[in-house]
Design an enzyme around this catalytic site. Structure first.
Site, PDB file in Angstrom:
ATOM      1  N   THR A 321      -0.321   3.854 -87.418  1.00 13.54           N
ATOM      2  CA  THR A 321       0.388   4.812 -88.272  1.00 13.54           C
ATOM      3  C   THR A 321       1.116   5.882 -87.450  1.00 13.54           C
ATOM      4  O   THR A 321       0.809   6.094 -86.274  1.00 13.54           O
ATOM      5  CB  THR A 321      -0.595   5.537 -89.225  1.00 13.54           C
ATOM      6  OG1 THR A 321      -1.480   6.334 -88.440  1.00 13.54           O
ATOM      7  CG2 THR A 321      -1.385   4.556 -90.061  1.00 13.54           C
ATOM      8  N   CYS A 322       2.038   6.564 -88.131  1.00 19.59           N
ATOM      9  CA  CYS A 322       2.824   7.616 -87.467  1.00 19.59           C
ATOM     10  C   CYS A 322       2.072   8.934 -87.512  1.00 19.59           C
ATOM     11  O   CYS A 322       2.617   9.959 -87.946  1.00 19.59           O
ATOM     12  CB  CYS A 322       4.173   7.769 -88.159  1.00 19.59           C
ATOM     13  SG  CYS A 322       5.102   6.265 -88.145  1.00 19.59           S
ATOM     14  N   ASP A 323       0.810   8.922 -87.153  1.00 14.95           N
ATOM     15  CA  ASP A 323       0.037  10.156 -87.101  1.00 14.95           C
ATOM     16  C   ASP A 323      -0.650  10.190 -85.743  1.00 14.95           C
ATOM     17  O   ASP A 323      -1.324   9.224 -85.366  1.00 14.95           O
ATOM     18  CB  ASP A 323      -1.008  10.180 -88.228  1.00 14.95           C
ATOM     19  CG  ASP A 323      -1.640  11.551 -88.370  1.00 14.95           C
ATOM     20  OD1 ASP A 323      -2.024  12.139 -87.326  1.00 14.95           O
ATOM     21  OD2 ASP A 323      -1.753  12.042 -89.493  1.00 14.95           O
ATOM     22  N   ASN A 364       1.260   5.603 -94.771  1.00 13.05           N
ATOM     23  CA  ASN A 364       2.399   4.938 -94.118  1.00 13.05           C
ATOM     24  C   ASN A 364       2.773   3.628 -94.819  1.00 13.05           C
ATOM     25  O   ASN A 364       3.417   2.760 -94.244  1.00 13.05           O
ATOM     26  CB  ASN A 364       2.113   4.616 -92.644  1.00 13.05           C
ATOM     27  CG  ASN A 364       2.247   5.823 -91.724  1.00 13.05           C
ATOM     28  OD1 ASN A 364       2.585   5.672 -90.557  1.00 13.05           O
ATOM     29  ND2 ASN A 364       2.003   7.017 -92.217  1.00 13.05           N
TER      30      ASN A 364
END
Ligand code: PLP
Length: 374
Positions: A321-323, A364
């Site tokens: 994920t984009c975290d 996401n």
């Protein structure tokens, strides 16, 4: 990793990441707990993995169920458990949920303060309550800290309050912390429980039950005590603190019941470096938000298997994920084969507990972790 899981993955070839749980391992675990602690009733902690097939198997084997919510109570009932085999073990409940549980026939509730006792007295009159006492979780890989329970001295007042409110002051509970590898960790809490029993007995209230909680370890990378070792240490502690006035006991295994029954299949999405000669980063299609939440603070270190045999080199392991918190192992990098490639499949063992239920719904856009129970 069982042959049944390997064969399932080979024949079905599920697309995308998934958890596969082998019910034969769950059955074995249940029977082992039963043999190791024949005098204790087993209340499976549903939160560890509430898959209907697991609950149905355990209900058929005779298990009872520790539930944290009305939803879990309904799952246990749907699996074939009767209300008498269910406890509402969460110390933090909405009063209308206590009422909903009472309407379903549930008669055993956890409390850890007088305000919670008052809710139970109003919404489930006459029910049995056990008071949870604090445990420091020392020695556990996933400690449960101060959020639940009260000081033993206060438990005496809470149980007296319950008695005065028309409830059955039934017993004491505690949880020594999850993935507790020290079988003697139960000793201190049992000493406190015995004190509470004695003090209340002087005051005319006879408690009946000690809920020994969960904490029984599952095997990740390191050896763990067998159920027999836990059983012997706990029995010894009970006898030394309670003498010949032995209480009824229950255990609430979650991780120890299902952890080693599950394997997550995942795919390597990217292998990269932030600079030449820097550590390798390996990105998987599962991460903290897709079932591996217990890698928080690198608490749980799962065994990971690759079919490649190259020399193992330390890698940072991260999710898709984009975290930026979605990194599983960085402080202590994880050894993976140097010839690992994008598209490779990895198998993460010991993932039967606390994975599917911790996975996000759609962070996401990724779907919840798929689960197959075989
Ligand atoms: N009982 C209660 C009340 C719990 O909160 C938990 C876990 O959080 C368990 C049992 C299961 O613990 P474990 O998975 O360590 O066996």
């Amino acid at each position: 990793m069982t042959d049944r899981i390997v064969n399932f993955l080979k024949s079905v070839r599920p697309d995308g990441p998934c958890l596969v749980v082998d019910t034969e391992v769950v059955r074995d675990n249940y029977l082992r707990f039963q043999r190791a602690m024949p005098d204790s009733r087993i209340f499976y902690a549903v939160k560890a993995n509430p898959a209907p097939q697991i609950l149905a198997l355990l209900a058929e084997l005779g298990s009872s169920f520790d539930c944290a919510s009305v939803q879990e109570i309904d799952m246990a009932l749907a699996a074939g458990a009767t209300a008498e085999r269910i406890s509402f073990g969460n110390t933090i409940k909405r009063e209308r949920d206590v009422a909903a549980a009472h309407a379903r026939g549930i008669a055993l509730f956890a409390v850890d303060c007088e305000a919670e006792v008052d809710k139970v007295a109003r919404a489930a009159p006459g029910a049995k309550v056990f008071c949870r006492i604090l445990c420091d979780g020392e020695g556990a890989e996933w400690a449960l800290s101060k959020k639940f329970g009260c000081e033993p001295q206060m438990a005496i007042e809470v149980l007296e309050h319950a008695h005065a409110a028309g409830l059955v002051a039934y017993g004491v509970s505690f949880h020594v912390g999850s993935q507790q590898k020290n079988p003697r960790a139960w000793d201190g809490a049992l000493a406190s429980a015995a004190d509470i029993f004695r003090t209340l007995s002087y005051r005319g209230i006879e408690l009946k039950m000690v809920n020994l909680g969960g904490g029984f370890a599952t095997r990740y990378l390191e050896d763990i005590p067998g159920e027999g070792e836990y059983g012997r240490a706990i029995n010894e502690a009970i006898r030394s603190h309670f003498g010949n006035r032995l209480p009824a006991t229950i255990i609430e295994p979650g991780r120890g019941m299902v952890g080693n029954a599950g394997v997550i299949k995942t795919e390597v999405i990217l292998v990269s470096q932030k600079a030449k000669d820097d550590i390798r980063w390996v990105y998987l299609d599962v991460g903290k938000f897709n079932g591996l939440a217990e890698t928080m603070d690198e608490a749980i270190r799962y065994p990971i298997r690759s079919s490649r045999e190259g020399e193992a080199v330390p890698c940072v392991l991260a999710g898709p994920t984009c975290d930026s918190v979605d990194v599983m192992y960085e402080r202590t990098p994880y050894p993976l084969p140097i010839n690992l490639e994008i598209g490779d499949e990895l198998l993460i063992g010991g993932t039967g507990a606390y994975t599917t239920t911790y996975a996000s719904v759609a962070f996401n856009g990724f779907p919840p972790l798929a689960s197959y129970v075989i």
